[in-house]
Enzyme design. Structure first.
Site, PDB file in Angstrom:
ATOM      1  N   CYS A 169      50.424  69.284  15.495  1.00 34.94           N
ATOM      2  CA  CYS A 169      50.039  68.149  14.655  1.00 34.94           C
ATOM      3  C   CYS A 169      48.762  67.455  15.116  1.00 34.94           C
ATOM      4  O   CYS A 169      48.082  66.797  14.317  1.00 34.94           O
ATOM      5  CB  CYS A 169      51.187  67.137  14.585  1.00 34.94           C
ATOM      6  N   HIS A 208      49.102  59.911  14.151  1.00 35.11           N
ATOM      7  CA  HIS A 208      48.511  60.235  15.432  1.00 35.11           C
ATOM      8  C   HIS A 208      47.032  59.849  15.429  1.00 35.11           C
ATOM      9  O   HIS A 208      46.339  59.998  14.416  1.00 35.11           O
ATOM     10  CB  HIS A 208      48.607  61.740  15.713  1.00 35.11           C
TER      11      HIS A 208
END
EC number: 1.2.1.11
Length: 347
Positions: free
Chosen positions: A137, A252
């Site tokens: 990710c 993130h």
């Protein structure tokens, strides 16, 4: 409605349908209008019998250990590495093409590791393994930016610090962060019993994601190096990373330092990044604008800010990126792989 009778549309299974990424996959299938002629939702025996809705149609969740993969053409796997290692070979043996969202097959030489904005050409043919791997990710948004930089200036090295959200561990990670934060506020003198994060992530940062390796780096940090090299096709690319878990629910972030082969002009750099597919540069007009996980509005974009050319080394620059780890970092990349497979008639 994307459920169609067209025989060219694939029969689709989502393995791990009840998890955070599985739920996001369902939402993106509806949002993007992915065409399919049959839908199967699959999870562990514990979740079997649960009903989930896709495009207004209710589907019962089926147990993976009883599921017949010969009934589907395309299977999204997002149920964890152990489940992928066990069930992906059964799915490919039954004839399904698998898009896998775990580490299980990423470095397999017969399995392409794909970010469509970077190396979609890997999808021109059916993979030898029957599997297409979805990258980490944090790797996905990084390589999408590195591609443009490499093509324009060439990359000598990149140094990355990640700030990764609790949702990187799915629903359990988010729930533990929320519960531990409440408990820390209500009873600060008591230790909250942690399972997902050690020490507690509440009001804390943890400079460790995944297990430690003998090198002193963590597996997460090694993934970003190995995966970036494979996706970009640069086997000696120098990327070094520190991966940190932060008390953010979702999204993130990464601070990225890149040293290039050529001298970089900031205006040209900003325009180069802004021209990349599905990238928003927030400080294009003002260097005081920047994205954060809580404020990004379009979660299908990689968001960039704090673009700064080093005044002491004009071949190097810093940037800050934010991306939704459940969409950009997982489900959206998987859906875009599926869209490319369908468009290229690879299934």
């Amino acid at each position: 409605m994307t459920l169609v009778t067209d025989p060219k549309a694939p029969r689709v299974a989502i393995v791990g349908a009840t998890g955070a990424v599985g739920n996001t996959l369902i939402g993106l299938i509806e949002q993007r209008g992915l065409r399919y002629r049959d839908m199967r939702l699959v999870a562990s025996a514990r979740s079997a019998g649960t009903e989930l809705t896709v495009d207004g149609v209710a589907y019962p969740v089926q147990a993976v250990d009883e599921f017949d993969f010969s009934e589907v053409d395309l299977a999204f796997f997002s149920a964890g590495t152990e489940a992928s290692e066990k069930w992906v070979p059964k799915a490919t043996a039954a004839g399904a093409v698998v898009i896998d969202n775990t580490i299980a097959y990423r470095m397999d030489p017969d399995t392409p590791l794909v970010v469509p904005q970077v190396n979609a050409h890997e999808l021109d043919r059916r993979p030898k393994s029957g599997v297409i791997a979805n990258p980490n990710c944090s790797t996905i948004p990084l390589v999408r930016l590195l591609k443009g930089v490499e093509e324009r200036w060439g990359i000598r090295q990149a140094v990355v610090s990640t700030y990764q959200a609790a949702s990187g561990l799915g629903h359990p990670g988010v729930e533990e962060l929320q519960d531990a934060s409440r408990a820390s506020l209500d009873h600060p003198e008591e230790a909250y019993p942690n399972k997902e994060f050690t020490p507690s992530l509440a009001f804390n940062v943890i400079p460790k994601i995944d297990r430690f390796l003998d090198s002193g780096f963590t597996l997460e940090e090694q993934k970003m190096l190995q995966e970036s090299r494979k996706i970009l096709g640069i086997p000696h690319l120098d990327v070094t990373t520190t991966c940190v878990r932060v008390p953010v629910v979702n999204g993130h972030s990464e601070a990225v330092w890149i040293e290039t082969q050529g001298v970089v002009d900031r205006t040209e750099l900003v325009e180069t990044l802004a021209a990349l597919p599905e990238v928003t540069v927030h400080d294009r007009e003002s260097p005081r604008e920047f994205p954060t996980p809580a404020t990004i509005d379009d979660r299908d974009q990689v968001h960039v800010g704090r673009v700064r050319v080093n005044p002491n080394n004009p071949r190097a620059f810093w940037l800050w990126l934010v991306a939704d780890n459940l969409t950009i970092g997982a489900a959206l990349n998987a859906i875009q792989i599926a869209e490319e497979l369908i468009a290229r008639e690879t299934l």
